[in-house]
Design a protein around this motif. Structure first.
Motif, mmCIF file in Angstrom:
data_model
loop_
_atom_site.group_PDB
_atom_site.id
_atom_site.type_symbol
_atom_site.label_atom_id
_atom_site.label_comp_id
_atom_site.label_asym_id
_atom_site.label_seq_id
_atom_site.Cartn_x
_atom_site.Cartn_y
_atom_site.Cartn_z
ATOM 1 N N ALA A 223 21.498 14.537 38.282
ATOM 2 C CA ALA A 223 22.390 13.487 38.782
ATOM 3 C C ALA A 223 23.845 13.783 38.435
ATOM 4 N N VAL A 224 24.089 14.570 37.401
ATOM 5 C CA VAL A 224 25.484 14.884 37.063
ATOM 6 C C VAL A 224 25.873 16.290 37.514
ATOM 7 N N ALA A 225 24.988 16.953 38.282
ATOM 8 C CA ALA A 225 25.319 18.289 38.785
ATOM 9 C C ALA A 225 26.399 18.179 39.859
ATOM 10 N N ASP A 226 27.225 19.223 39.957
ATOM 11 C CA ASP A 226 28.261 19.225 40.997
ATOM 12 C C ASP A 226 27.640 19.448 42.362
ATOM 13 N N ASP A 227 26.500 20.075 42.365
ATOM 14 C CA ASP A 227 25.840 20.396 43.624
ATOM 15 C C ASP A 227 24.342 20.280 43.397
ATOM 16 N N TRP A 228 23.633 19.654 44.330
ATOM 17 C CA TRP A 228 22.186 19.443 44.155
ATOM 18 C C TRP A 228 21.430 20.005 45.350
ATOM 19 N N LEU A 243 17.861 34.446 47.303
ATOM 20 C CA LEU A 243 19.138 34.675 46.600
ATOM 21 C C LEU A 243 19.242 36.148 46.190
ATOM 22 N N ILE A 244 18.139 36.695 45.678
ATOM 23 C CA ILE A 244 18.164 38.118 45.280
ATOM 24 C C ILE A 244 18.378 38.988 46.523
ATOM 25 N N LEU A 356 25.231 29.781 47.951
ATOM 26 C CA LEU A 356 24.876 29.786 46.531
ATOM 27 C C LEU A 356 24.835 31.215 45.996
ATOM 28 N N ALA A 357 24.242 32.131 46.762
ATOM 29 C CA ALA A 357 24.193 33.537 46.325
ATOM 30 C C ALA A 357 25.609 34.091 46.206
ATOM 31 N N ALA A 358 26.446 33.785 47.186
ATOM 32 C CA ALA A 358 27.823 34.295 47.164
ATOM 33 C C ALA A 358 28.592 33.720 45.975
#
Ligand code: SF4
Length: 948
Positions: A223-228, A243-244, A356-358
């Motif tokens: 809930a306090v993450a900048d991105d979920w 991602l890999i 996200l990977a970038a």
């Protein structure tokens, strides 16, 4: 000054004495200051609890659970005396007996078993923190049937970490809170590793670092993450591999790190006909080979001055050997791992995955950190700086409690490794005595000799089929079938299978089930109703219980108490000695090794004893090796005596601080010290020793760390190692399944072993998905413990249950609207193995195909000294009724364990359900009949005065 200003005492005396010990309201083990006040009769009582400002874990921070400890030590549900069952099993009818009678009964039951067939004792412990002690007791008894609760908790996380890197998260490792610039959480429940993570998040947010949460449910930390990223349960591995894939495609890999510090540079036999196919090429000393860039020739991985090459191949005797890195590129560049290919399954768009990977690549490589700290690696190479890739991660049960969890956790470690973000500044850091590779741990042992100790520790790490716990005929040595072809790498055992296997007599029948702090007849079991039936089932011919005897130890009147024949009542955490030992699950931080104690800051006011002290006496009565002196007398008077005087190996005991050296007190290695516990108490209940600065990062490869680790006694000689993104023991299992070697899997498991035990991380759908109609059961169902009770033992705490007295099923908007749910509605929730009817509540911040609820709020009537009409017993419910310990029948009619096929981790989160709106029943369904409370019912309200 106004003349009628009241005179206030702004600094009242809050306590007469402060006693410093270790919290046990969850598993974080923070230091606490217990404020005591003298009563009129001189007796000291707990007035309140605050955080210990000097303690390495919490630095004074105390959470709501910690401060509510005062209600835990005064709970009406505390057991008061040893109990002998007098009614039918499960009824809760007991009579109080003396300790002498209790210990005599236990001895009379256990002694004949030990002399004739020690495996007939199954001794399993729950969330205690004394496993190095309880395992020693079980080893002395001679039974192979011992484990703690790891198998149904998070063994995938621990085993994947240790096999891949020599450590995992939480007690093994932590983010580099001081330097990280991007912190990514995967599947972490909202209050896991409670105070440390909250403090860490506070730190990184304070300096503007970014936090990303990947979790189907957005509560707590998420809930306090900048991105979920509200991912679909069971698909974390797909996301991570995408991602890999992106990092490989963009060439955003730390090639230098991969070449030097991982087995990506080791070369692999590629001859499909060879029994070495897929194994690393080794020299005559057994050392894996790399190609040295300096010479172009083969060299051992650890050769002095060697510069391992990631690119070159080696051909000898007509066989090509390629570096692991080539295999990694083949695996991760496969188009099936492209973001577009996994977007639907994961519920995360391809664009967000790519972004996200970038972002990870940008932070790791464009915002790299350089610390001016020279260090020397194990090849003798001197490095002028410590280079950091400031992307840190933390993960836990959300990604691991699936049947694909081991490979998912491995994939996550692969992601960290290709970024060069493990043991480097800003990344993940290990906590001493970790890191320690799988090869430095024992292998499992299971050789039973009546009347004698087992041939070694029960649990460990297998490296080849020969290490499995199998009899010559291929049957399981252990009652839980850990370390068999069903689950070869089950490093923590499989506690969730003990009762059903013992009931089925498969692989054999047992005589006595002995458990500690494990609520197996309620929230700690899959198939709760079925387990209650198994515990009470009687043999048709003899009329005796199928599981003949059950001994149980608990501090509280939990649901499991009613199912035991003999109860050994434990103390609360403020009434006991404990050691939080480096031999067990320590409390170290990345910059310092630490251990701690608990000690009786109050004396029990009931006829109870610390379970470990009881084991000292029972061990002596049973003549267990290690628990008796040469003259047959009891070796350890109690647990405190054991903590002080037990020597595990020369110079090493349960506590590493305040040991006795030639010139007085020393640390790490040293003799026993009769004053050790007093020294801990004077020091605030803990001991800490700091890692030298030049040893602070690159620990597995850093010779300064290796020297310090030997000095401290973590191991006896320097043993640097490299990370193993390619896990050879998995390949050895596959080779056996392909028909190589003496020990091979049974035919019905060959395909499963070949498919799942890939030496490189991979993903497969949760096993149960193949066995059920996923279009009918199209909703994922999860649980997590609430923040106010995370890792807590019991929810009867008078303060905490005011926060969570009942638990609705949280439903995402899509499903809420589909079913036209409204506030106050109830739903019938059906899985392939059960049905529950429960209250629902709307929650928007939730994966659109997932429902969830709090675990272990629902209580059985009669348990925990609660009123039978308490909300926990009427509206609270368990999802456990919907989860079976066995998967549905396969085509061949067999039912396999609902576990990860590699480690045996209970696959709690593979659960799929269907949901329907229903009329409101009087209570949550199913209603389990009340059990009698052996401690009566708690009062309506509690109040007492502390002090004069
Ligand atoms: S409950 Fe856990 S996090 Fe809270 S103070 Fe106690 S040990 Fe620390």
């Amino acid at each position: 000054m106004p003349k009628d200003q009241p005179i206030l005492d702004t600094s009242p005396k809050v306590s007469d004495e402060v006693r410093k010990t270790t919290c046990y309201m969850c598993a974080c083990r923070c230091g606490i200051d217990v404020h005591m006040k003298a009563q009129p009769d001189g007796q000291m009582k707990v007035a309140y609890i605050e955080g210990n400002k000097d303690h390495p874990v919490n630095q004074g921070v105390l959470c709501a659970k910690g401060s509510a400890g005062i209600m835990q030590v005064n709970a009406p549900s505390r057991l008061k005396a040893p109990l002998k069952r007098v009614g039918p099993r499960g009824s809760g009818e007991f009579e109080e007996i003396s300790w002498e009678e209790a210990l005599t009964i236990a001895t009379d039951w256990l002694k004949p078993i030990r002399e004739k067939a020690p495996e007939k004792l199954a001794f399993f412990t729950g969330r205690d923190q004394s496993q190095s002690f309880t395992s020693l007791w079980a080893q002395g008894f001679g039974t192979p049937n011992y484990a703690a609760h790891g198998g149904f908790c998070s063994v995938n996380m621990a085993a994947a970490g240790i096999y891949t890197m020599g450590g995992a998260f939480w007690e093994f490792g932590q983010p580099d809170w001081e330097h990280t610039k991007m912190f990514v959480l995967f599947g972490v429940a909202e209050d896991h590793d409670s105070n440390p993570i909250k403090m860490g998040i506070g730190k990184i947010k304070g300096r503007g670092a970014r936090m990303v949460g990947i979790n189907p449910i957005r509560t707590g930390y998420n809930a306090v993450a900048d991105d979920w990223f509200g991912i679909t349960p069971g698909t974390d591995g797909l996301l991570i591999m995408a991602l890999i894939h992106e990092l490989f495609k963009a060439g955003k890999l730390d090639l230098d790190y991969l070449a030097r510090f991982t087995n990506a540079s080791c070369i692999v036999n590629e001859d499909p006909k060879s029994d070495q196919n897929g194994l690393l090429l080794r020299d005559s000393d057994g050392q894996p080979q790399v190609i040295d860039k300096n010479t172009g020739h083969l060299a051992p991985w650890n050769g002095q001055g060697v510069e391992p090459d990631l690119a070159s191949t080696h051909r000898a005797a007509g066989v090509t050997h390629r570096p692991v890195f080539h295999l990694m590129a083949d695996r991760f560049l496969d188009p099936k791992h492209a973001p577009e290919m996994v977007a639907d399954a994961t519920g995360i768009s391809a664009d967000r995955i790519k972004r996200l990977a970038a972002d990870m690549a940008h932070v790791a490589f464009d915002e790299a950190i350089e610390l001016d700290r020279p260090w020397t690696d194990f090849r003798g190479k001197k490095h002028a700086k410590m280079i950091g890739r400031p992307v840190s991660m933390h993960a836990m049960r959300g990604i691991s409690a699936h049947s694909n969890g081991f490979q998912t956790c491995r994939a996550l470690h692969m992601l960290q490794i290709v970024l060069g973000a493990v043991e480097t500044p800003g990344g993940m850091r290990f906590k001493p005595p970790y890191p320690k590779p799988a090869t430095a741990h024992p292998k499992p042992h299971g050789k039973v000799t009546p009347g004698q100790a087992l041939n070694g520790p029960h649990l460990g790490f297998v490296h080849s089929p020969e290490d499995l716990m199998l009899n010559e005929d291929g049957s399981a040595i252990r009652i839980d079938k850990a370390f068999t072809w069903d689950n070869p790498l089950s490093s923590h055992g499989m506690m969730h299978m003990v009762i059903s296997n013992a009931h089925a007599g498969d692989p054999y029948k047992i005589d006595t089930l002995f458990m500690y702090m494990a609520n197996m007849s309620w929230n700690s079991s899959m198939n709760t109703t079925g387990v209650m039936e198994m515990l009470t089932d009687k043999d048709d011919e003899t009329g005796e219980y199928v599981i003949p005897r059950i001994i149980y130890s608990d501090a509280y009147s939990s649901e499991m108490v009613a199912y035991a024949d003999l109860i050994l009542p434990d103390t609360t955490y403020l009434e006991r000695h404990d050691c939080i030992s480096l031999l067990d699950r320590p409390i170290s931080e990345a910059d310092g090794v630490a251990d701690a104690i608990r000690w009786p800051v109050i004396e029990p006011d009931r006829n109870v004893r610390g379970f470990q002290s009881v084991l000292c006496e029972l061990g002596a009565r049973l003549d267990l090796p290690g628990f008796v002196n040469d003259d047959g007398s009891q070796k350890y008077e109690d647990y405190a005596d054991y903590i002080t005087n037990h020597i595990r190996r020369p110079g090493i005991g349960p506590l590493a601080g305040f040991r006795m050296g030639e010139n007085g007190l020393t640390e790490g290695r040293g003799d026993s010290n009769e004053g050790q516990i007093d020294s801990y108490i004077k020091n605030g209940g803990f001991w800490v020793s700091h890692v030298p600065e030049e040893a602070s990062y690159y620990k597995p490869f850093n010779m300064a760390y290796q020297a310090w680790a030997v000095k401290m006694g973590f191991y006896d000689s320097e043993q640097p190692y490299i990370f193993t993104p390619y896990v050879e023991p998995l390949r050895r299992m596959q080779l056996a399944a392909e028909g190589h070697g003496r020990v091979q899997p049974p035919d019905h498991l060959r395909e499963q072993v070949k498919r799942t035990m890939d030496p490189l991380p991979m993903w497969y759908a949760p096993l149960s998905d193949d066995l059920i109609d996923t279009s009918e059961f199209n909703v994922h169902a999860l649980t997590q413990r609430p923040m106010a009770m995370y890792h807590s033992w019991g929810t009867q705490n008078a303060w905490l249950r005011q926060i969570h007295g009942l638990n609705p099923l949280y439903v995402p908007t899509k499903i809420w609207e589909q079913h036209s749910f409204a506030d106050g509605d109830w739903a019938k929730v059906t899985s392939p193995s059960g049905v529950i009817t429960v209250p629902v509540a709307h929650m928007a911040a939730l994966n659109e195909n997932t429902v969830w609820t709090w675990n272990a709020i629902g209580k059985r009537k009669g348990a925990w000294a609660l009123d039978e009409k308490a909300p926990e017993a009427t509206e609270g419910f368990l999802l456990n009724h919907l989860i079976h310990e066995l998967l549905p029948e396969k085509a061949d009619g067999m039912r396999w364990s609902n576990s990860d096929p590699i480690t045996g981790q209970a696959a709690w989160f593979d659960l799929r359900v269907k949901i329907e709106k229903t009329t409101t029943p009087a209570e949550s369904q199913p209603v389990t009949p009340a059990q009698k409370s052996p401690v009566g019912k708690g009062p309506k309200s509690q109040a007492w005065k502390v002090g004069k």
